[in-house]
Design a protein around this motif. Structure first.
Motif, PDB file in Angstrom:
ATOM      1  N   UNK A 137     -11.769 -21.026 -12.546  1.00  0.00           N
ATOM      2  CA  UNK A 137     -11.198 -21.600 -11.324  1.00  0.00           C
ATOM      3  C   UNK A 137     -12.064 -22.782 -10.870  1.00  0.00           C
ATOM      4  N   UNK A 138     -12.093 -23.892 -11.657  1.00  0.00           N
ATOM      5  CA  UNK A 138     -12.996 -25.017 -11.361  1.00  0.00           C
ATOM      6  C   UNK A 138     -12.711 -25.680 -10.016  1.00  0.00           C
ATOM      7  N   UNK A 139     -11.492 -25.507  -9.476  1.00  0.00           N
ATOM      8  CA  UNK A 139     -11.178 -26.084  -8.147  1.00  0.00           C
ATOM      9  C   UNK A 139     -12.116 -25.539  -7.076  1.00  0.00           C
ATOM     10  N   UNK A 140     -12.721 -24.391  -7.340  1.00  0.00           N
ATOM     11  CA  UNK A 140     -13.628 -23.763  -6.370  1.00  0.00           C
ATOM     12  C   UNK A 140     -14.767 -24.692  -5.976  1.00  0.00           C
ATOM     13  N   UNK A 141     -15.146 -25.592  -6.905  1.00  0.00           N
ATOM     14  CA  UNK A 141     -16.306 -26.458  -6.667  1.00  0.00           C
ATOM     15  C   UNK A 141     -16.094 -27.348  -5.441  1.00  0.00           C
ATOM     16  N   UNK A 142     -14.877 -27.820  -5.249  1.00  0.00           N
ATOM     17  CA  UNK A 142     -14.602 -28.672  -4.101  1.00  0.00           C
ATOM     18  C   UNK A 142     -14.235 -27.905  -2.841  1.00  0.00           C
ATOM     19  N   UNK A 143     -14.154 -26.591  -2.959  1.00  0.00           N
ATOM     20  CA  UNK A 143     -13.664 -25.765  -1.856  1.00  0.00           C
ATOM     21  C   UNK A 143     -14.781 -24.939  -1.209  1.00  0.00           C
ATOM     22  N   UNK A 144     -15.498 -24.229  -2.045  1.00  0.00           N
ATOM     23  CA  UNK A 144     -16.510 -23.267  -1.588  1.00  0.00           C
ATOM     24  C   UNK A 144     -17.592 -23.970  -0.769  1.00  0.00           C
ATOM     25  N   UNK A 145     -18.049 -23.336   0.314  1.00  0.00           N
ATOM     26  CA  UNK A 145     -19.080 -23.965   1.147  1.00  0.00           C
ATOM     27  C   UNK A 145     -20.366 -24.174   0.365  1.00  0.00           C
ATOM     28  N   UNK A 146     -20.976 -23.086  -0.092  1.00  0.00           N
ATOM     29  CA  UNK A 146     -22.250 -23.221  -0.796  1.00  0.00           C
ATOM     30  C   UNK A 146     -22.643 -21.898  -1.431  1.00  0.00           C
ATOM     31  N   UNK A 147     -23.612 -22.000  -2.335  1.00  0.00           N
ATOM     32  CA  UNK A 147     -24.188 -20.812  -2.965  1.00  0.00           C
ATOM     33  C   UNK A 147     -25.683 -20.827  -2.678  1.00  0.00           C
ATOM     34  N   UNK A 148     -26.173 -19.744  -2.109  1.00  0.00           N
ATOM     35  CA  UNK A 148     -27.620 -19.595  -1.952  1.00  0.00           C
ATOM     36  C   UNK A 148     -28.075 -18.668  -3.071  1.00  0.00           C
ATOM     37  N   UNK A 149     -28.945 -19.177  -3.917  1.00  0.00           N
ATOM     38  CA  UNK A 149     -29.259 -18.477  -5.160  1.00  0.00           C
ATOM     39  C   UNK A 149     -30.741 -18.141  -5.230  1.00  0.00           C
ATOM     40  N   UNK A 150     -31.060 -16.840  -5.372  1.00  0.00           N
ATOM     41  CA  UNK A 150     -32.435 -16.506  -5.726  1.00  0.00           C
ATOM     42  C   UNK A 150     -32.568 -16.795  -7.206  1.00  0.00           C
ATOM     43  N   UNK A 151     -33.309 -17.852  -7.519  1.00  0.00           N
ATOM     44  CA  UNK A 151     -33.451 -18.193  -8.923  1.00  0.00           C
ATOM     45  C   UNK A 151     -34.260 -19.453  -9.117  1.00  0.00           C
TER      46      UNK A 151
END
Ligand code: CA
Length: 317
Positions: A137-151
């Motif tokens: 679902x690559x459209x998610x990239x322009x939609x999703x607010x953000x990802x906070x990643x422990x990494x």
């Protein structure tokens, strides 16, 4: 304060257990679900670990089963620090038949469709499930607010090799897909999480509580703390890696970040190294890397909330 809907993606994991506990105790987070992949143990085990902890905390938040394997690399687990079952000395019942393989990926995609820019994701395990979401679902990239990643480990040595932090090292191909995708990612890595420590004194507080959740968490942390004393005695405690990502999701001021476009090395000696993407140096950065942390402020918030929920929660089973 953060009014975003939030999904927490874990691989429980002792510090994931602390992250889940902290998230459920934080009214600032509007948590709509928890997804669990393989990581610190096989997925049937990490799922059971998560579900049982969530129930013992008296929560009915839904828990979804994720991937069983990395995208390309052979699977490894975190036994030295988390024990063979991922939860140290805690006794966990097998409830894996309540989950369906990869239902987590459907749940994340449906949630992005439903909530759009009002959704954020926190990841505290390998990025396999998120990479599958990005691919399907690559459209998610322009939609999703953000990802906070422990990494990641930007300027500090890794913890699986001198180059690689565990969540990136376990599935470097997935981390590469996510970091190169254009997603807005806040990387809360070893550069900052090693400055947030839990000590024997903090654990002794939880051991005195008479709740099932406090017993599960204490038995898990007992093992984790002993492993840190064996492998990293100079730290005088065990790192709150995953809880810090939860904290940053509702309070960005816990850390100071610098913007970068990032990628991951997937082959050779430096496999799992998160580094600047030299092919995108002239593009607007999509990632932020945390390089400083207000440890005292974060830990005050963490202990106040976690102590309270562990002392007062009622087992939901
Ligand atoms: Ca984890």
């Amino acid at each position: 304060m953060n009014d975003k809907k939030t999904i927490l993606c874990v691989d429980t994991g002792v510090d994931d257990a602390l992250a889940i506990t902290y998230a459920l105790a934080s009214p600032e987070l509007d948590l709509i679900g928890i997804t669990v992949s393989y990581g610190m143990a096989p997925v049937e085990q990490t799922y059971s670990n998560t579900k049982q902890l969530v129930r013992s905390l008296g929560s009915n938040i839904p828990v979804y089963m994720g991937s069983a394997d990395p995208l390309v690399k052979e699977r490894i687990y975190g036994g030295n620090f988390h024990g063979p079952k991922g939860m140290g000395n805690a006794v966990i019942e097998d409830v894996s038949d309540e989950g369906r393989p990869e239902e987590a990926i459907d749940f994340i995609i449906e949630s992005i469709r439903q909530y759009g820019a009002d959704l954020q994701i926190i990841t505290t395990g390998p990025l396999t499930d998120l990479a599958k979401v990005m691919t399907r679902y690559p459209e998610a990239i322009g939609i999703l607010d953000s990802v906070v990643c422990m990494g990641g480990a930007a300027i500090t040595p890794g913890n699986c090799s001198i180059y690689a932090e565990a969540n990136v090292w376990i599935d470097p191909h997935a981390a590469k897909i996510c970091l190169e995708s254009g997603l807005r990612m806040v990387m809360v890595g070893l550069d900052v999480t090693r400055k947030t420590l839990l000590t024997q004194k903090d654990l002794d507080v939880w051991k005195a509580y008479d709740t099932k959740a406090a017993r599960i968490v204490s038995d898990a942390v007992d093992f984790y703390l002993a492993a840190y004393q064996k492998f990293h005695p100079y730290l005088a405690g065990c790192a709150l890696h995953d809880p810090l990502a939860v904290g940053v999701a509702f309070n960005r001021n816990f850390v100071k970040t610098v913007p970068f476009n990032l990628t991951v090395i997937t082959e050779g000696e430096a496999m799992g190294r998160m580094t600047e993407d030299l092919n995108r140096m002239n593009e607007v950065p999509t990632a932020e890397v945390a390089l400083e942390v207000k440890s005292r402020e974060f830990m005050e918030d963490f202990y106040a909330k976690v102590n309270q929920i562990l002392r007062t929660c009622e087992d939901g089973v």
